[in-house]
Design a protein around this motif. Structure first.
Motif, PDB file in Angstrom:
ATOM      1  N   GLU A 176     -53.013 -34.977  28.474  1.00  0.00           N
ATOM      2  CA  GLU A 176     -52.483 -35.794  27.624  1.00  0.00           C
ATOM      3  C   GLU A 176     -53.562 -36.671  26.896  1.00  0.00           C
ATOM      4  OE1 GLU A 176     -51.667 -35.272  30.767  1.00  0.00           O
ATOM      5  OE2 GLU A 176     -49.616 -34.644  30.542  1.00  0.00           O
ATOM      6  N   LYS A 177     -54.447 -36.999  27.401  1.00  0.00           N
ATOM      7  CA  LYS A 177     -55.710 -37.820  26.657  1.00  0.00           C
ATOM      8  C   LYS A 177     -56.126 -37.063  25.799  1.00  0.00           C
ATOM      9  CE  LYS A 177     -59.833 -40.286  27.366  1.00  0.00           C
ATOM     10  NZ  LYS A 177     -60.826 -40.796  28.600  1.00  0.00           N
ATOM     11  N   PRO A 186     -51.822 -35.998  16.744  1.00  0.00           N
ATOM     12  CA  PRO A 186     -51.659 -36.075  18.081  1.00  0.00           C
ATOM     13  C   PRO A 186     -50.438 -35.104  18.851  1.00  0.00           C
ATOM     14  CG  PRO A 186     -51.963 -38.176  17.309  1.00  0.00           C
ATOM     15  CD  PRO A 186     -51.937 -37.392  16.263  1.00  0.00           C
ATOM     16  N   ASN A 187     -50.840 -34.555  19.620  1.00  0.00           N
ATOM     17  CA  ASN A 187     -49.773 -33.812  20.450  1.00  0.00           C
ATOM     18  C   ASN A 187     -49.354 -32.673  19.804  1.00  0.00           C
ATOM     19  OD1 ASN A 187     -50.059 -35.345  22.971  1.00  0.00           O
ATOM     20  ND2 ASN A 187     -48.790 -36.979  21.841  1.00  0.00           N
ATOM     21  N   SER A 188     -49.771 -31.993  18.782  1.00  0.00           N
ATOM     22  CA  SER A 188     -49.497 -31.146  17.878  1.00  0.00           C
ATOM     23  C   SER A 188     -50.742 -30.369  17.402  1.00  0.00           C
ATOM     24  CB  SER A 188     -48.502 -31.599  16.888  1.00  0.00           C
ATOM     25  OG  SER A 188     -48.123 -30.373  15.949  1.00  0.00           O
TER      26      SER A 188
END
Length: 492
Positions: A176-177, A186-188
Motif C-alpha cells: 500500500e505504501k 497513486p494505486n494505478s
C-alpha cells in the motif's frame, strides 16, 4: 594460564569417577568419544576449520570450573551423566576441545540443551553460542573410524553440496505504501493494453484469419495512433489464449494430445481445437495483446467549478483508433473553467505543434480503448456519455480531475529504451499549477535555417518557453500531424 582441574579430571594420577581405568588397548582400536554433527550452521560455515565436524575426537570438556579430559569413563554414557548433572544445576555453558589427526585442534563454545530421548533416556546435545542453529552430539567410535571420517571430509562436503537444496521463503512487503509513493498516479499503473481478437473471415464467425493478420492489425493501429499525434509508445506485444466451444470443422488446426508433432502446425493459427474425453471440442482462440504507455508522464489537471460557470469551455472528440482528445477550447472566455485550470493554454501549445491532448483518465478512471472485436470494431468510450458525465460535474459543482497525455520535447522517438524508462518513471506528476503554459516569446522569429535543432542554442531558446514543453514537429524520423477527423465536437 592452564585450566583449573576438577575432581572429575582424568589428567591427574587420582582416579576420576568419569575417567576410564581400564587398560588401554592398541591405538588403532581404541574407543574414543567422537563428535556427531546433528544440524548444520545457518551461516553456512560449518565446514570451516573452527567448527566441529563428524569424526572429530573429543579431547576435553570444560563446564563452569570443571574440566574433564580424555579418556572419558564409560564414553558417551558417562558424558551424558555429566551433562545431565550440569543441566540440573543450571550450569549449561560448555567448551569442547577436539582433535583432528595428531596435531590439529578446534574448540566450540556451546550450551547444553535437551535432545531426543534414546532407549527411554533423555539425551543432551550442544548448541553453538554464536549460532543456535548449529548442534552437535557425542558418539562412541574407534580412533580408526574417526580418522577415516576426517580423511573423507572433502568427499562429505561434495556429498553435502549435492544433497543441500535451496529453500524458498517469503518476505512481507509494504504494498500500500509503495503504490502510493512509487507511482506517478497513486494505486494505478501507467501501463495500458488493448486486446486484438482475430478477425472473422466469414459472416457467421466460424472461421478466423491467421495470427499474422492479427499482428498486422495491431501494428497498424499503433502506427496510425502515433501518426495522428497520440503521444504513446509501444511497450510489448504478446499472444493471449482464450477458451471457447467450437465445432470440429471450425478449428484451423486440431491438436492430438498424444502427438507433439501437431504443435508445429499451430505457429500461425488463430483458432485450434482439442477434444476432451466426452467428445466435446474445446477451442483456443489466439488473440494479441498490445501494451503501450504515454510517451511522457500523465499530467493531472484539476478543473474547479464556480457557481457562475455555464460551460466548462472545451469540447471532446474521438479518433478513429478510439482515443478521447480535447478538440476545441473556448478562447473568448478567459474565466471559463478550461482557462482557469490551464487546459486552454495546454491545448494552444499542442495545436501549434500539431499535437493531440489525449484524455487518459477522468476522475482516475481510464478512458482509453481496450479491445478490438472479431468484426474489427474498437471497444472504447462514448463521447456523448463522457460529455454528460462532465456536465453533471458542472451542475453538481464537483471538481473534475482529468489526466492527459503530453509530449516530452527532450525525448527522441527512435530511442525506445529511454522512452520506456521514462514511461516507467516514478517521478511525481506536475502539479495543476504547472500546467499553465504561456506562448513562447518571438516564436515565429526563429528560422530553421538559422538555428540547428540539435545545437545548444536551439535547446536554450526552447527552454526559455514554458515549463512543460511539447515535442517539436518531427521526432526522430517520424512526423506527426493533426488531422480533421470529421467528428462532431461535444461541447461541455
Amino acid at each position: 594460564m592452564p585450566m583449573d582441574r576438577s575432581p572429575y579430571s582424568s589428567s591427574s594420577s587420582e582416579s576420576s569417577p568419569f575417567s576410564s581405568t581400564s587398560t588401554t588397548p592398541s591405538k588403532g582400536s581404541t574407543v574414543v568419544l567422537s563428535i556427531e554433527c546433528l544440524k548444520g550452521s545457518s551461516k553456512a560455515d560449518e565446514w570451516t576449520g573452527d567448527m566441529l565436524q563428524t569424526g572429530d575426537i573429543v579431547e576435553e570438556l570444560k563446564i563452569g570450573t570443571m574440566i574433564v579430559s580424555s579418556p572419558f569413563k564409560n564414553g558417551k554414557s558417562g558424558v551424558q551423566r555429566i551433562l545431565h548433572s550440569s543441566f540440573k544445576q543450571k550450569e549449561t555453558s560448555i567448551r569442547v576441545r577436539v582433535r583432528r589427526g595428531s596435531d590439529e585442534f578446534a574448540e566450540l563454545q556451546a550450551c547444553i540443551v535437551p535432545g531426543e530421548q534414546f532407549a527411554g533416556k533423555k539425551q543432551y546435545v550442544l548448541r553453538a553460542i554464536d549460532d543456535p542453529n548449529y548442534a552437535v552430539g557425542f558418539v562412541d567410535r574407534t580412533e580408526n573410524e574417526c580418522l577415516d571420517l576426517q580423511a573423507s571430509r572433502t568427499s562429505r562436503m561434495v556429498s553435502a553440496l549435492e544433497r543441500t537444496p535451496l529453500q524458498d521463503g517469503y518476505v512481507s512487503y509494504p504494498w500500500e505504501k509503495r503504490m502510493r509513493e512509487m507511482l506517478s498516479i497513486p494505486n494505478s499503473s501507467s501501463f495500458y493494453s488493448i486486446l486484438f481478437l482475430p478477425k472473422a473471415s466469414d459472416k457467421v464467425g466460424s472461421h478466423y484469419n491467421d495470427l499474422e493478420d492479427t499482428l498486422a492489425r495491431a501494428h497498424a493501429w499503433i502506427n496510425a495512433s502515433q501518426a495522428l499525434g497520440v503521444p504513446i509508445v509501444f511497450m510489448n506485444i504478446q499472444t493471449e489464449s482464450l477458451l471457447t466451444k467450437i465445432s470440429g470443422d471450425t478449428a484451423s488446426s486440431t491438436v492430438n494430445a498424444g502427438s507433439l508433432s501437431d504443435l508445429s502446425n499451430l505457429a500461425n493459427t488463430s483458432l485450434y481445437g482439442f477434444e476432451d474425453y466426452h467428445g466435446v471440442d474445446i477451442g483456443v482462440v489466439r488473440a494479441v495483446r498490445l501494451w503501450f504507455s504515454p510517451l511522457a508522464v500523465e499530467i493531472p489537471i484539476e478543473i474547479k467549478i464556480k457557481d457562475t460557470d455555464a460551460k466548462l469551455g472545451f469540447a471532446i472528440s474521438r479518433t478513429e483508433e478510439g482515443f478521447i482528445y480535447i478538440s476545441t477550447v473556448n478562447e473568448s472566455d478567459n474565466n471559463a473553467p478550461s482557462a482557469r485550470s490551464g487546459l486552454s493554454n495546454l491545448y494552444k501549445q499542442a495545436s501549434q505543434t500539431s499535437r493531440l491532448v489525449v484524455v487518459s483518465r477522468i476522475s482516475n478512471q481510464k478512458v482509453l480503448p481496450w479491445m478490438v472485436s472479431p468484426t474489427g470494431a474498437i471497444r472504447c468510450f462514448d463521447t456523448v456519455s463522457l460529455s454528460q458525465k462532465l456536465s453533471l460535474h458542472r451542475h453538481a459543482r464537483v471538481p473534475i480531475l482529468v489526466h492527459v497525455f503530453l509530449w516530452d520535447r527532450s525525448l527522441n522517438f527512435a530511442n525506445v529504451g529511454s522512452i520506456r524508462a521514462r514511461a516507467m518513471s516514478t517521478h511525481p506528476p506536475a502539479s495543476p499549477a504547472e500546467v499553465h503554459m504561456e506562448p513562447q516569446a518571438n516564436e515565429n522569429e526563429v528560422q530553421p535555417s538559422m538555428v540547428d535543432e540539435d545545437s545548444d542554442e536551439y535547446e536554450r531558446r526552447m527552454s526559455d518557453g514554458a515549463d512543460i514543453m511539447l515535442e517539436r514537429d518531427t521526432a526522430g524520423e517520424f512526423s506527426f500531424r493533426l488531422h480533421d477527423f470529421g467528428l462532431k465536437d461535444n461541447w461541455v
